[in-house]
Design an enzyme around this catalytic site. Structure first.
Site, short mmCIF file in Angstrom:
data_model
loop_
_atom_site.label_atom_id
_atom_site.label_comp_id
_atom_site.label_asym_id
_atom_site.label_seq_id
_atom_site.Cartn_x
_atom_site.Cartn_y
_atom_site.Cartn_z
N ASP A 304 1.04 -1.43 -0.28
CA ASP A 304 -0.16 -0.24 -0.40
C ASP A 304 0.83 1.26 -0.25
O ASP A 304 1.58 1.86 0.77
CB ASP A 304 -0.93 0.25 1.20
N LYS A 353 -7.93 -1.83 2.96
CA LYS A 353 -7.52 0.07 3.74
C LYS A 353 -7.79 0.06 5.32
O LYS A 353 -6.73 0.30 5.20
CB LYS A 353 -8.36 0.04 3.40
N LYS A 394 -8.03 14.38 -3.21
CA LYS A 394 -8.72 13.10 -1.78
C LYS A 394 -8.95 14.78 -0.08
O LYS A 394 -7.73 15.27 0.02
CB LYS A 394 -8.20 12.24 -1.67
N LYS A 466 2.35 2.06 3.47
CA LYS A 466 1.77 2.20 4.65
C LYS A 466 1.61 0.19 5.95
O LYS A 466 2.35 1.28 6.67
CB LYS A 466 0.11 1.96 3.85
P1 NAD Z 1 -8.05 3.29 -9.73
O1 NAD Z 1 -9.14 2.83 -9.73
O2 NAD Z 1 -8.28 4.79 -11.10
O3 NAD Z 1 -7.09 2.10 -10.85
C1 NAD Z 1 -6.99 0.88 -11.08
C2 NAD Z 1 -7.33 0.11 -11.74
O4 NAD Z 1 -7.24 -1.07 -12.12
C3 NAD Z 1 -8.26 0.47 -12.79
O5 NAD Z 1 -7.88 0.84 -14.22
C4 NAD Z 1 -8.99 -0.62 -13.00
O6 NAD Z 1 -9.21 -1.12 -13.93
C5 NAD Z 1 -7.53 -1.30 -12.94
N1 NAD Z 1 -7.97 -2.91 -12.28
C6 NAD Z 1 -8.44 -3.47 -11.67
N2 NAD Z 1 -8.71 -4.78 -11.39
C7 NAD Z 1 -7.44 -5.16 -12.12
C8 NAD Z 1 -6.51 -6.23 -12.52
N3 NAD Z 1 -7.37 -7.61 -11.37
N4 NAD Z 1 -5.63 -6.55 -13.58
C9 NAD Z 1 -5.72 -5.17 -13.77
N5 NAD Z 1 -5.89 -4.46 -13.71
C10 NAD Z 1 -7.21 -3.94 -12.96
O7 NAD Z 1 -7.41 3.44 -9.09
P2 NAD Z 1 -5.95 4.44 -8.69
O8 NAD Z 1 -6.49 5.84 -7.95
O9 NAD Z 1 -4.72 4.75 -9.36
O10 NAD Z 1 -4.89 3.87 -6.96
C11 NAD Z 1 -4.79 2.20 -7.34
C12 NAD Z 1 -4.62 1.30 -6.22
O11 NAD Z 1 -3.02 2.20 -5.31
C13 NAD Z 1 -5.69 1.75 -5.37
O12 NAD Z 1 -5.87 0.43 -4.56
C14 NAD Z 1 -5.29 2.46 -4.33
O13 NAD Z 1 -6.08 1.99 -3.11
C15 NAD Z 1 -4.08 2.39 -4.08
N6 NAD Z 1 -3.24 3.57 -3.32
C16 NAD Z 1 -3.84 4.48 -3.74
C17 NAD Z 1 -3.00 5.00 -3.31
C18 NAD Z 1 -2.94 7.47 -3.83
O14 NAD Z 1 -2.62 7.91 -3.14
N7 NAD Z 1 -3.94 7.59 -4.84
C19 NAD Z 1 -2.63 5.33 -2.20
C20 NAD Z 1 -2.24 3.96 -1.61
C21 NAD Z 1 -3.02 3.48 -2.47
#
Ligand code: NAD
Length: 535
Positions: A304, A353, A394, A466
């Site tokens: 994470d 999460k 956010k 995290k």
């Molecule tokens: P998002 O939903 O915009 O992007 C995720 C992408 O993954 C989507 O395009 C979706 O179609 C694709 N997807 C889902 N399942 C899949 C799979 N099995 N194989 C391939 N593609 C798949 O999300 P995001 O904002 O880009 O965040 C991505 C991840 O990072 C999340 O799990 C989020 O919790 C984690 N994260 C983000 C942050 C941040 O600050 N942005 C911080 C910590 C963790």
């Protein structure tokens, strides 16, 4: 640039303990700590040798969830930097940068100059690091949308920048991915139009083929794979299924429903000798997967990305408790409106999460038996809500209540607003750059014949994650000196099983910079500045 307080070129250490060859830096390093039995403390010293390859490999980055907000923001950001694209906003002309990346935007103190003044250097002048502009990027997504339209869908970058990058990005089409509806929120089903078919074994083989083909077609020396796809529900650890490497491989052969898509990606990555980083909170690294990484000596890191609220929490809890204020309540509310927020609105993915965010104050609390009894800890509550209108911007609202002198109370409240993906993208870069460095390092005890690779679980990257993974069997406790954590990277039978998990941000950061210093035979940062105190 002597006398400027800054070293703007590659550092060269002059010492009998450091040898530079054309291809390597060898560092003979005295690792100091103290051993404690009862109330008797004995200083310890172990002589280690680090060997760091100096040549930078041609490296590919494969993103799982490429078409998401993080994936597209990172890809577009690197492209903008590579092509030096400038763009207009109502504030004026903007230039691309790598703010938010410790590898590109942070300096570390190296020592003092003739006038006893501190001198700093960027990390990549200490040991050679990949330049993000040289990374080859591709990836998988369950949504077939090309990267140009996916960038537009994310609504993160300014329009004038999107406009200039669109034609390049629209040529990039994600490979089909593993979509198993039970593992992510049901609300994601409408974007899943790019999915692999077949059994788990067949899907694993397809992923492995993607990796091989990409490596060959781009003539890459190395590939790093990062999961930045949606958060999955937690996997149950089942004996006979995912508890050992052999059982995990057998479960994949048997098409077991207990193997998550992210674990399948991790297994494909390990079997193809590619470093794998888990940027989401789920427990991709089931015990069988960790054992597999150890068996093949492939580096893994997770879980994470640590972008905003958790970073602040690890700083504030450290500050309050180590100021002698008894932190009693930590409550964090988030709301966000991007697709990550939508996915997290389902109870099972939210639970992943929540678990990832909850451990962050554990180590600083447990290190203080003066204020907290062994079973006592502050109330800690995490709330996440999906509010589409705010998009990727956010909101995080936190309240910290501490008991202070003579029955008083101190309440700190804060409100943080930020584009989530603009924080996460440079963190992904740092993870890739530092993980790649780890694959170029070998280590041994001075008396040993053979060098070994680093321990495959990269706890060094905790600053960026995290819920840091450490080698198996770890007690989740203790505040220790940063340099201690370098030893968890050693693959050695003499290292006791289990390493402490450190959440406090600054110890994590100094674990990185002190490790860099160790690689060039310099002592760790000690902050004492005795040169100014001893007459
Ligand atoms: P998002 O939903 O915009 O992007 C995720 C992408 O993954 C989507 O395009 C979706 O179609 C694709 N997807 C889902 N399942 C899949 C799979 N099995 N194989 C391939 N593609 C798949 O999300 P995001 O904002 O880009 O965040 C991505 C991840 O990072 C999340 O799990 C989020 O919790 C984690 N994260 C983000 C942050 C941040 O600050 N942005 C911080 C910590 C963790």
């Amino acid at each position: 640039m002597a006398g400027s307080g800054f070293i703007g070129e590659e550092i060269r250490v002059e010492s009998p303990d450091v040898i530079y060859t054309d291809t390597e830096i060898l560092s003979y390093y005295n690792y100091h700590d103290s051993h404690i039995r009862g109330n008797v403390v004995t200083p310890t010293m172990e002589r280690l040798v680090f060997k760091t390859q100096r040549q930078l490999p041609k490296t590919g980055l494969l993103l799982v969830g490429w078409g998401g907000n993080n994936g597209t923001t990172l890809t577009a950001g690197i492209l903008a930097n590579k092509l030096n694209v400038t763009w207009n906003t109502k504030e004026g002309l903007n230039h691309p940068n790598y703010l938010g990346s410790i590898c590109k935007s942070v300096t570390m103190r190296v020592g003092i100059d003739d006038r006893f003044m501190p001198v700093y250097a960027p990390l990549n002048n200490v040991v050679p690091l990949l330049n993000p502009n040289d990374l080859e990027i591709w990836g998988w997504d369950i949504s077939s949308v090309n990267m140009g339209d996916a960038m537009r869908r994310a609504k993160v970058l300014d329009w004038d920048l999107q406009r200039q990058l669109y034609s390049n990005l629209k040529e990039m089409l994600p490979w089909p991915s593993v979509y198993i509806p039970e593992w992510i929120a049901a609300n994601q089903s409408d974007r899943a139009d790019n999915c692999l078919k077949g059994t788990k074994k067949e899907m694993l083989n397809a992923l492995r083929q993607n990796i091989k083909d990409y490596k060959n077609s781009r003539r890459l020396d190395k590939v790093v794979i990062v999961w930045t796809a949606n958060t999955e529900k937690f996997a149950l650890i089942k004996p006979g299924v995912n508890d050992t490497a052999d059982n995990l491989l057998r479960a994949i052969e048997n098409n077991s429903p207990d193997i998550s898509p992210s674990t399948l990606f991790a297994v494909a990555s390990i079997l193809e000798s590619c470093t794998y980083i888990n940027g989401s909170p789920q427990n991709t690294f089931v015990p069988g997967c960790i054992e597999l990484s150890e068996r093949y000596h492939v580096l893994i890191a997770g879980d994470d990305f640590k972008s905003g609220q958790t970073k602040i929490k690890s700083v504030l809890s450290d500050f309050l408790i180590n100021s002698g204020l008894k932190l009693q309540s930590v409550v964090s509310y988030n709301h966000l409106g991007n697709n990550d927020g939508k996915n997290l609105s389902a109870p099972e993915t939210f639970r992943s999460k929540e678990i990832s965010k909850s451990g962050v104050i554990d180590d600083v609390v447990r290190a203080n038996r003066l204020m907290y009894k062994s079973n006592e800890s502050p109330d800690h509550c995490v709330v996440i809500k999906y509010v589409p209108y705010v998009g990727d911007s956010k909101r995080a609202m936190d309240e910290y209540i501490s008991e202070i002198f003579m029955g008083g109370r101190n309440t700190i409240s804060m409100h943080n607003t930020c584009e989530d993906s603009l924080l996460a993208a440079p963190i992904i870069l740092d993870l890739v750059i530092l993980a790649e460095l780890c694959t170029r390092i070998q280590v041994k005890r001075d008396k040993d014949e053979e060098f070994t690779k680093m321990h495959p679980v990269m706890s060094l990257l905790s600053f960026l994650l995290k819920s840091p993974q450490v080698p198996p069997g770890s007690p989740v406790v203790h505040m220790l000196f940063p340099q201690r954590y370098a030893i968890t990277l050693l693959k050695s039978p003499q290292v006791p099983p289990g390493s402490p998990v450190v959440h406090m941000l600054f110890p994590q950061r100094y674990a990185i910079t002190n490790f860099f210093k160790a690689l060039i035979g310099l002592p760790p940062e000690n902050f004492m500045m005795l040169e100014h105190k001893v007459p």
